[in-house]
Design an enzyme around this catalytic site. Sequence first.
Site, PDB file in Angstrom:
ATOM      1  N   ASN A  47       0.868  -1.167   0.000  1.00  0.00           N
ATOM      2  CA  ASN A  47       0.000   0.000   0.000  1.00  0.00           C
ATOM      3  C   ASN A  47       0.911   1.224   0.000  1.00  0.00           C
ATOM      4  O   ASN A  47       1.458   1.599   1.035  1.00  0.00           O
ATOM      5  CB  ASN A  47      -0.876  -0.049   1.264  1.00  0.00           C
ATOM      6  CG  ASN A  47      -1.875   1.086   1.319  1.00  0.00           C
ATOM      7  OD1 ASN A  47      -1.812   2.017   0.511  1.00  0.00           O
ATOM      8  ND2 ASN A  47      -2.782   1.013   2.272  1.00  0.00           N
ATOM      9  N   ARG A  51      -2.509  -2.074  -3.562  1.00  0.00           N
ATOM     10  CA  ARG A  51      -3.716  -1.279  -3.386  1.00  0.00           C
ATOM     11  C   ARG A  51      -3.604  -0.078  -4.330  1.00  0.00           C
ATOM     12  O   ARG A  51      -2.639   0.685  -4.258  1.00  0.00           O
ATOM     13  CB  ARG A  51      -3.818  -0.790  -1.949  1.00  0.00           C
ATOM     14  CG  ARG A  51      -5.006   0.109  -1.752  1.00  0.00           C
ATOM     15  CD  ARG A  51      -5.062   0.641  -0.354  1.00  0.00           C
ATOM     16  NE  ARG A  51      -6.267   1.442  -0.204  1.00  0.00           N
ATOM     17  CZ  ARG A  51      -6.368   2.485   0.594  1.00  0.00           C
ATOM     18  NH1 ARG A  51      -5.340   2.855   1.323  1.00  0.00           N
ATOM     19  NH2 ARG A  51      -7.488   3.155   0.682  1.00  0.00           N
ATOM     20  N   HIS A  58     -12.644   3.062  -0.357  1.00  0.00           N
ATOM     21  CA  HIS A  58     -12.684   2.029   0.702  1.00  0.00           C
ATOM     22  C   HIS A  58     -13.392   0.766   0.202  1.00  0.00           C
ATOM     23  O   HIS A  58     -13.921  -0.008   0.997  1.00  0.00           O
ATOM     24  CB  HIS A  58     -13.463   2.511   1.949  1.00  0.00           C
ATOM     25  CG  HIS A  58     -12.788   3.580   2.737  1.00  0.00           C
ATOM     26  ND1 HIS A  58     -13.497   4.557   3.391  1.00  0.00           N
ATOM     27  CD2 HIS A  58     -11.492   3.822   3.012  1.00  0.00           C
ATOM     28  CE1 HIS A  58     -12.670   5.368   4.021  1.00  0.00           C
ATOM     29  NE2 HIS A  58     -11.439   4.943   3.804  1.00  0.00           N
ATOM     30  N   ARG A  67     -11.349  15.532   7.254  1.00  0.00           N
ATOM     31  CA  ARG A  67     -12.128  15.979   6.086  1.00  0.00           C
ATOM     32  C   ARG A  67     -13.545  16.364   6.498  1.00  0.00           C
ATOM     33  O   ARG A  67     -14.145  15.712   7.356  1.00  0.00           O
ATOM     34  CB  ARG A  67     -12.217  14.876   5.026  1.00  0.00           C
ATOM     35  CG  ARG A  67     -10.896  14.472   4.453  1.00  0.00           C
ATOM     36  CD  ARG A  67     -11.070  13.450   3.335  1.00  0.00           C
ATOM     37  NE  ARG A  67      -9.810  12.751   3.134  1.00  0.00           N
ATOM     38  CZ  ARG A  67      -9.686  11.425   3.101  1.00  0.00           C
ATOM     39  NH1 ARG A  67     -10.740  10.638   3.217  1.00  0.00           N
ATOM     40  NH2 ARG A  67      -8.506  10.882   2.935  1.00  0.00           N
ATOM     41  N   GLU A  70      -8.337  -5.246   5.008  1.00  0.00           N
ATOM     42  CA  GLU A  70      -8.116  -4.904   3.607  1.00  0.00           C
ATOM     43  C   GLU A  70      -6.933  -5.670   3.025  1.00  0.00           C
ATOM     44  O   GLU A  70      -6.955  -6.076   1.869  1.00  0.00           O
ATOM     45  CB  GLU A  70      -7.895  -3.394   3.472  1.00  0.00           C
ATOM     46  CG  GLU A  70      -9.184  -2.619   3.718  1.00  0.00           C
ATOM     47  CD  GLU A  70      -8.982  -1.121   3.831  1.00  0.00           C
ATOM     48  OE1 GLU A  70      -8.632  -0.666   4.925  1.00  0.00           O
ATOM     49  OE2 GLU A  70      -9.157  -0.405   2.831  1.00  0.00           O
TER      50      GLU A  70
END
Length: 404
Positions: A10, A93, A182, A243, A386
């Site tokens: 990742n 990823r 996601h 965010r 993940e």
Amino acid sequence: MSATRVLVLNSGSSSVKYQLLDMRDSRRLAMGLVERIGEETSRLKHTLLTTGDSREWNGPIADHEAALKAVSEELAKDGLGLDSPELAAIGHRVVHGGQTFTEPTVIDEAVLTEIERLIPVAPLHNPANLTGIRTAQALRPDLPQVAVFDTAFHTTMPESAARYAIDLKTADEHRIRRYGFHGTSHAYVSRATAELLGKAPEEVNVIVLHLGNGASASAVRGGRCVDTSMGLTPLEGLVMGTRSGDLDPAVIFHLMRVGGMSTDEIDTLLNKKSGLIGLCGDNDMREIRRRVDEGDEEAQLAFDIYIHRLKKYIGAYYAVLGRVDAVAFTAGVGENASPVREAAIAGLEELGLAVDGELNAVRSGEPRLISPAHARVAVAVVPTDEELEIAAQTYALVAVGKNS
Ligand code: AMP
């Protein structure tokens, strides 16, 4: 077949996270993180999971190539190097696959070109992902490399959910639509939730709440995503660590015209200085809860805004799905913060939703139900994984050798 290991990478703009798994039994062999790439104070932390031993290295790591070489050296010290014949593939990823990539894909030049073409819609993420792939290819040119896209699970959204209500021609010209992110987590968690209920994914409708530092919700009908809260970029939707999530787009014109702010300043404001950190100065839910317990009003307001938005999405996705079998909480906040789960579900009894206080207080790394036995809709905590999902998808692709 002797090659059963998959390395999951990742690659962020200044970091690389990795895990090495053996897919015979999905066992994790090693994991680690290189941080602050390109700075004097880079750090590599490597853990051999078969023994639990960790090693840390501090010093300058100039770029992703140097970072991956350092990772490879650490793995080699444990007899798990990138040159091992037991390594079957590297799974990457990749954040943005646009409308092109609906499935994990074996990487070739055409795939790299397409990921590059998508940079305008993912300027922060896709360049780093590409660097990670190219570096890994240089280290093991003979090895299959697979891209697993964060957006792929959401490509099943109907046009009514994927489109913004803006001029069609302008939208198409600039590839403006709701892609969602996601996806690997939403796919894994919706499937694991069905399993927890003892049902096939096709049989259940699930609202997945992925609440980490980034946060997103999705509505999954029979294993297929029909709506998700993130959009063109990961800025839309829920209140997140840094965010803002949803806001009136006119806020941006206002900040430009009246506030005199530049595009980059507004981008930074909304992506890095908003959400929980903007509201109360902290983005870690543990710290926010500690402050709430001490009576801190700013932290309380931040918590309340966070919960209010979450509730709105639960209600919206309930309506989108029509029938809901489960609401699943996952990621750092969703898996650990019982007050968030309690507050988000409170008052939704008419929708068949409730949380059992005792079950909700249990700390566990296992998927579990937290709704009372009589509840019409299951409420679950389902830890996301993940890396395992990326490794499984990568291995499935190279083991059967399709789609090359
Ligand atoms: P993630 O992005 O999934 O790694 O989630 C990271 C976030 O999870 C942190 O910023 C915290 O807000 C939250 N978190 C992690 N552990 C806990 C905990 N024990 N209690 C509450 N929140 C937590």
